[in-house]
Design a protein around this motif. Sequence first.
Motif, PDB file in Angstrom:
ATOM      1  N   LYS A 113       0.840  -1.197   0.000  1.00 21.37           N
ATOM      2  CA  LYS A 113       0.000   0.000   0.000  1.00 21.37           C
ATOM      3  C   LYS A 113       0.875   1.247   0.000  1.00 21.37           C
ATOM      4  CE  LYS A 113      -3.851  -2.047   2.482  1.00 21.37           C
ATOM      5  NZ  LYS A 113      -4.740  -1.953   3.634  1.00 21.37           N
ATOM      6  N   LYS A 114       0.312   2.347  -0.446  1.00 21.17           N
ATOM      7  CA  LYS A 114       1.011   3.628  -0.366  1.00 21.17           C
ATOM      8  C   LYS A 114       1.428   3.867   1.082  1.00 21.17           C
ATOM      9  CE  LYS A 114       0.543   8.546  -1.243  1.00 21.17           C
ATOM     10  NZ  LYS A 114      -0.274   9.628  -1.814  1.00 21.17           N
ATOM     11  N   GLY A 115       2.688   4.237   1.274  1.00 21.28           N
ATOM     12  CA  GLY A 115       3.209   4.479   2.613  1.00 21.28           C
ATOM     13  C   GLY A 115       3.817   3.261   3.282  1.00 21.28           C
ATOM     14  N   SER A 116       3.630   2.076   2.693  1.00 23.24           N
ATOM     15  CA  SER A 116       4.233   0.862   3.235  1.00 23.24           C
ATOM     16  C   SER A 116       5.752   1.021   3.239  1.00 23.24           C
ATOM     17  CB  SER A 116       3.817  -0.339   2.383  1.00 23.24           C
ATOM     18  OG  SER A 116       4.319  -1.536   2.928  1.00 23.24           O
ATOM     19  N   GLN A 117       6.411   0.510   4.288  1.00 25.93           N
ATOM     20  CA  GLN A 117       7.855   0.643   4.398  1.00 25.93           C
ATOM     21  C   GLN A 117       8.534  -0.722   4.251  1.00 25.93           C
ATOM     22  OE1 GLN A 117       8.297   2.838   8.142  1.00 25.93           O
ATOM     23  NE2 GLN A 117       8.605   4.675   6.901  1.00 25.93           N
ATOM     24  N   ILE A 118       9.589  -0.720   3.438  1.00 28.08           N
ATOM     25  CA  ILE A 118      10.330  -1.939   3.129  1.00 28.08           C
ATOM     26  C   ILE A 118      11.791  -1.708   3.492  1.00 28.08           C
ATOM     27  CG2 ILE A 118      10.887  -3.625   1.323  1.00 28.08           C
ATOM     28  CD1 ILE A 118       7.836  -3.190   1.640  1.00 28.08           C
ATOM     29  N   TRP A 119      12.421  -2.699   4.144  1.00 32.80           N
ATOM     30  CA  TRP A 119      13.838  -2.604   4.456  1.00 32.80           C
ATOM     31  C   TRP A 119      14.425  -3.990   4.609  1.00 32.80           C
ATOM     32  CZ3 TRP A 119      10.060  -1.301   8.030  1.00 32.80           C
ATOM     33  CH2 TRP A 119      10.066  -1.970   9.253  1.00 32.80           C
ATOM     34  N   VAL A 120      15.738  -4.064   4.798  1.00 27.18           N
ATOM     35  CA  VAL A 120      16.467  -5.323   4.939  1.00 27.18           C
ATOM     36  C   VAL A 120      17.201  -5.312   6.269  1.00 27.18           C
ATOM     37  CG1 VAL A 120      18.282  -6.786   3.958  1.00 27.18           C
ATOM     38  CG2 VAL A 120      16.742  -5.530   2.434  1.00 27.18           C
ATOM     39  N   ILE A 121      17.164  -6.446   6.968  1.00 26.41           N
ATOM     40  CA  ILE A 121      17.897  -6.593   8.233  1.00 26.41           C
ATOM     41  C   ILE A 121      18.808  -7.810   8.161  1.00 26.41           C
ATOM     42  CG2 ILE A 121      16.106  -5.505   9.650  1.00 26.41           C
ATOM     43  CD1 ILE A 121      15.382  -8.396  10.616  1.00 26.41           C
ATOM     44  N   GLN A 122      19.908  -7.741   8.892  1.00 24.29           N
ATOM     45  CA  GLN A 122      20.741  -8.923   9.112  1.00 24.29           C
ATOM     46  C   GLN A 122      20.463  -9.378  10.523  1.00 24.29           C
ATOM     47  OE1 GLN A 122      24.791  -8.873   7.749  1.00 24.29           O
ATOM     48  NE2 GLN A 122      25.421 -10.308   9.340  1.00 24.29           N
ATOM     49  N   GLU A 123      19.792 -10.520  10.629  1.00 19.79           N
ATOM     50  CA  GLU A 123      19.370 -11.029  11.935  1.00 19.79           C
ATOM     51  C   GLU A 123      20.537 -11.602  12.739  1.00 19.79           C
ATOM     52  OE1 GLU A 123      15.513 -13.478  13.126  1.00 19.79           O
ATOM     53  OE2 GLU A 123      16.919 -14.635  11.906  1.00 19.79           O
ATOM     54  N   LYS A 124      21.418 -12.331  12.043  1.00 20.18           N
ATOM     55  CA  LYS A 124      22.592 -12.894  12.717  1.00 20.18           C
ATOM     56  C   LYS A 124      23.614 -13.305  11.673  1.00 20.18           C
ATOM     57  CE  LYS A 124      20.639 -17.537  13.145  1.00 20.18           C
ATOM     58  NZ  LYS A 124      20.361 -18.616  14.074  1.00 20.18           N
ATOM     59  N   GLY A 125      24.831 -13.557  12.130  1.00 22.97           N
ATOM     60  CA  GLY A 125      25.871 -14.056  11.247  1.00 22.97           C
ATOM     61  C   GLY A 125      26.806 -12.984  10.736  1.00 22.97           C
ATOM     62  N   ASN A 126      27.503 -13.317   9.643  1.00 21.08           N
ATOM     63  CA  ASN A 126      28.534 -12.459   9.068  1.00 21.08           C
ATOM     64  C   ASN A 126      28.227 -12.138   7.611  1.00 21.08           C
ATOM     65  OD1 ASN A 126      30.261 -12.594  11.387  1.00 21.08           O
ATOM     66  ND2 ASN A 126      30.872 -14.639  10.746  1.00 21.08           N
ATOM     67  N   SER A 127      28.555 -10.933   7.228  1.00 17.90           N
ATOM     68  CA  SER A 127      28.491 -10.544   5.817  1.00 17.90           C
ATOM     69  C   SER A 127      29.725  -9.722   5.513  1.00 17.90           C
ATOM     70  CB  SER A 127      27.221  -9.758   5.522  1.00 17.90           C
ATOM     71  OG  SER A 127      27.156  -8.598   6.312  1.00 17.90           O
ATOM     72  N   TRP A 128      30.016  -9.580   4.216  1.00 15.24           N
ATOM     73  CA  TRP A 128      31.241  -8.897   3.825  1.00 15.24           C
ATOM     74  C   TRP A 128      30.969  -7.963   2.668  1.00 15.24           C
ATOM     75  CZ3 TRP A 128      33.892  -8.544  -0.718  1.00 15.24           C
ATOM     76  CH2 TRP A 128      35.188  -8.000  -0.645  1.00 15.24           C
ATOM     77  N   SER A 129      31.504  -6.759   2.766  1.00 18.09           N
ATOM     78  CA  SER A 129      31.450  -5.782   1.694  1.00 18.09           C
ATOM     79  C   SER A 129      32.548  -4.762   1.957  1.00 18.09           C
ATOM     80  CB  SER A 129      30.087  -5.093   1.652  1.00 18.09           C
ATOM     81  OG  SER A 129      29.984  -4.266   0.517  1.00 18.09           O
ATOM     82  N   ALA A 130      32.919  -4.019   0.933  1.00 22.48           N
ATOM     83  CA  ALA A 130      33.921  -2.959   1.076  1.00 22.48           C
ATOM     84  C   ALA A 130      33.592  -1.871   0.069  1.00 22.48           C
ATOM     85  CB  ALA A 130      35.321  -3.523   0.836  1.00 22.48           C
ATOM     86  N   PRO A 131      34.007  -0.634   0.327  1.00 21.44           N
ATOM     87  CA  PRO A 131      33.698   0.449  -0.606  1.00 21.44           C
ATOM     88  C   PRO A 131      34.109   0.150  -2.045  1.00 21.44           C
ATOM     89  CG  PRO A 131      34.581   1.342   1.418  1.00 21.44           C
ATOM     90  CD  PRO A 131      34.719  -0.157   1.510  1.00 21.44           C
ATOM     91  N   GLU A 132      35.256  -0.509  -2.220  1.00 21.84           N
ATOM     92  CA  GLU A 132      35.707  -0.814  -3.574  1.00 21.84           C
ATOM     93  C   GLU A 132      35.074  -2.086  -4.146  1.00 21.84           C
ATOM     94  OE1 GLU A 132      38.790  -2.367  -0.625  1.00 21.84           O
ATOM     95  OE2 GLU A 132      37.575  -0.586  -0.855  1.00 21.84           O
ATOM     96  N   TYR A 133      34.378  -2.861  -3.301  1.00 16.14           N
ATOM     97  CA  TYR A 133      33.692  -4.084  -3.733  1.00 16.14           C
ATOM     98  C   TYR A 133      32.292  -4.126  -3.123  1.00 16.14           C
ATOM     99  CZ  TYR A 133      38.527  -5.429  -4.633  1.00 16.14           C
ATOM    100  OH  TYR A 133      39.819  -5.460  -5.061  1.00 16.14           O
ATOM    101  N   PRO A 134      31.385  -3.273  -3.576  1.00 12.48           N
ATOM    102  CA  PRO A 134      30.038  -3.263  -2.975  1.00 12.48           C
ATOM    103  C   PRO A 134      29.311  -4.575  -3.269  1.00 12.48           C
ATOM    104  CG  PRO A 134      30.122  -1.825  -4.891  1.00 12.48           C
ATOM    105  CD  PRO A 134      31.516  -2.316  -4.662  1.00 12.48           C
ATOM    106  N   ALA A 135      29.032  -5.326  -2.224  1.00 11.29           N
ATOM    107  CA  ALA A 135      28.469  -6.662  -2.399  1.00 11.29           C
ATOM    108  C   ALA A 135      27.156  -6.865  -1.651  1.00 11.29           C
ATOM    109  CB  ALA A 135      29.486  -7.704  -1.940  1.00 11.29           C
TER     110      ALA A 135
END
Length: 116
Positions: free
Chosen positions: A80-102
């Motif tokens: 619906k209009k106004g609905s909000q969507i986002w992403v969460i990391q609940e647990k664990g590890n992730s990897w990214s870097a400015p030169e390698y946006p992942a």
Amino acid sequence: MDPIRYDNVFVNVGDSYKAATGIFTCPTSGVYQFFFGINFGRGSMTNVWLVQDGKRIIINHSDLPGLTSLNQQVLLLKAKKGSQIWVIQEKGNSWSAPEYPAITFGGVLLHATDDI
């Protein structure tokens, strides 16, 4: 449920995504296509969720003993209009870097409707 905040915004027509909060607010009711990707880290079980209005909708899960892996989820979602969507990391590890946006998140309105 703290949203992941994406520093690099490539396209944001209509300014519906707010980098300061990590939240996309649907500008109109309709059917949207969303995607999110994560580069899972080594050595732990990792859960990343797409969330709509505080409710977990779909998970991107991995349990990697010694490697990394880039995974994507794509889904169609009524909102619906106004609905909000986002992403969460609940647990664990992730990897990214400015030169390698992942770690990615995006969406597009496929079909506007009067109401959902």
